[in-house]
Design an enzyme around this catalytic site. Structure first.
Site, mmCIF file in Angstrom:
data_model
loop_
_atom_site.group_PDB
_atom_site.id
_atom_site.type_symbol
_atom_site.label_atom_id
_atom_site.label_comp_id
_atom_site.label_asym_id
_atom_site.label_seq_id
_atom_site.Cartn_x
_atom_site.Cartn_y
_atom_site.Cartn_z
ATOM 1 N N SER A 1 2.014 -7.810 0.818
ATOM 2 C CA SER A 1 2.389 -6.401 0.910
ATOM 3 C C SER A 1 1.408 -5.621 1.775
ATOM 4 O O SER A 1 0.193 -5.701 1.593
ATOM 5 C CB SER A 1 2.439 -5.774 -0.483
ATOM 6 O OG SER A 1 3.604 -6.126 -1.167
ATOM 7 N N HIS B 1 1.850 1.013 -3.019
ATOM 8 C CA HIS B 1 1.621 0.336 -4.296
ATOM 9 C C HIS B 1 0.405 -0.584 -4.267
ATOM 10 O O HIS B 1 -0.091 -0.980 -5.315
ATOM 11 C CB HIS B 1 2.887 -0.428 -4.736
ATOM 12 C CG HIS B 1 3.147 -1.705 -3.990
ATOM 13 N ND1 HIS B 1 3.957 -1.771 -2.883
ATOM 14 C CD2 HIS B 1 2.702 -2.968 -4.203
ATOM 15 C CE1 HIS B 1 4.013 -3.020 -2.455
ATOM 16 N NE2 HIS B 1 3.256 -3.769 -3.231
ATOM 17 N N ASP C 1 6.658 4.032 0.481
ATOM 18 C CA ASP C 1 5.707 2.999 0.070
ATOM 19 C C ASP C 1 4.719 2.665 1.177
ATOM 20 O O ASP C 1 4.503 1.503 1.521
ATOM 21 C CB ASP C 1 6.433 1.732 -0.402
ATOM 22 C CG ASP C 1 5.497 0.758 -1.116
ATOM 23 O OD1 ASP C 1 4.495 1.216 -1.684
ATOM 24 O OD2 ASP C 1 5.762 -0.457 -1.099
#
Length: 380
Positions: A225, A112, A142
């Site tokens: 992230s 993402h 992911d």
């Protein structure tokens, strides 16, 4: 009286010297070597044997040996050649340099973080900017893998082990929260080493599968992230993901375990995608079917409360070739209970490979049956 005072003073002096010797580092260590006491230098910050972690390791040391392998990743989108418009930053995150060979360095980040990018830029800890090539990306786990020129890169992170982590062990997150707080370090412990979390891949509000993650109380915020979750040795044990985190809860962060991530990273690096086994059904969780249909339409025994209902079987798929049909209710895969669609997909994606045979237990017309399904690639 005077002799008593002198004697008392001498006794106190002798006692003081004894105490000083005993409480001094040398005296303490000598006492520890003769008995079972623990030396202060032997106290380590992890629940492992003392000989597994050097005594001089600390959070600061762990960060020192790994921080230069954590980079900033910027996602650029838009731009128009004819109008002279350049791509603009659309988001940012972190990445981890995990491999260097043949003049190239490989970086893992979250899917993402780079989704939708037409240009990706990586910033090293020395503020050197590098253009990155996206080798492959996987929305299910992911993860994404980038490639950059390695001439400016010196540090590659050491790969640790996530399988044998215990609750309470040190967990240290390194990343770039909010997109500009580069090299931020947060520390905590492993809160759970095998947490199962529902994942909504397409963001439609329904669970697509369940994923095994590491839970930590080390702060993981947007921008973290794709960054590194490391142990007290400075080894990579997880890839941080703020996407999994709940915005309404503080003190709970999640990371993709490195043992789960590595095979995905290798596949993305080599093939640009992850080849997953294909079953070939469209399904819905039994709990999403109104209870009045459980017996009337599906003809299930009352004891069957969980499972997956096959809505449609794709022609020529492995499921079709094994004889599975619409309205069959799958309750087990290889003897493992299937609670819902999420657990079915999780088992299929994490426990099986293309070419494997999987035993599917299901109910049809109230009777329990089993079929052996030969799994193929979806493009077979």
């Amino acid at each position: 009286m005077k002799k008593n005072l002198i004697a008392s003073g001498l006794a106190g002096l002798v006692l003081g010297i004894v105490l000083m010797l005993f409480l001094s580092p040398a005296g303490f260590n000598e006492s520890a070597e003769k008995g079972n006491a623990i030396k202060s230098s032997d106290l380590i910050e992890e629940n492992v044997k003392a000989d597994e972690v050097p005594n001089n390791f600390s959070i600061a040391k762990a960060v020192e040996v790994s921080k230069d392998a954590v980079v900033s990743v910027v996602n650029y989108q838009g731009g128009d050649m004819w109008e002279g418009a350049e791509p603009q930053p659309a988001g940012s995150g972190s990445g981890v340099i995990y491999k260097k060979e043949d003049g190239e360095a490989f970086i893992v980040t979250n899917h993402h973080v780079v989704e939708g990018a037409n240009q990706i830029e990586v910033t090293l800890t020395n503020e050197q900017n590098l253009k990155a090539e996206l080798l492959g990306s996987d929305p299910i786990i992911d993860l994404a893998v980038l490639k950059v020129d390695s001439s400016e890169i010196d540090k590659v992170i050491s790969i640790g082990d996530s399988e044998n982590l215990k609750e309470g062990q040190r967990a240290i997150a390194i990343g770039n929260p909010l997109g500009f707080l580069n090299g931020t370090v947060t520390a905590g412990v492993i809160s759970s080493s095998d947490r199962i979390m529902p994942i909504d891949i397409d963001q439609d509000g329904s669970e697509d599968l369940q994923s095994e993650v590491l839970q930590t109380d080390a702060s993981i915020n947007p921008g973290n992230s794709g960054g590194a979750l490391i142990n007290i040795r400075g080894e990579l044990i997880g890839i941080n993901s703020s996407k999994i985190a709940q915005d309404s809860v503080e003190g709970i962060g999640f990371a993709i375990p490195v043992d789960v991530a590595m095979p995905i990273m290798e596949s993305l690096e080599k093939n640009g995608e992850v080849q997953r086994p294909y079953l070939g059904i469209i399904s819905v969780s039994l709990t999403d079917i109104p209870s009045q249909y459980h017996q009337s339409t599906l003809k299930l025994p009352e004891k069957v409360e969980n499972g997956v209902v096959i809505r449609e079987v794709e022609p020529t798929s492995p499921a079709a070739q094994a004889g599975l049909q619409s309205y069959d209710v799958i309750t087990e895969l290889d003897g493992k209970t299937v609670k819902d669609v999420g657990t079915l997909r999780s088992y299929l994606f994490t426990n099986k490979k293309v070419g494997d045979t999987m035993d599917v237990t299901f109910y049809r017309d109230g009777k329990e049956q089993t079929a052996a399904v030969k799994l193929t690639d979806e493009n077979y």
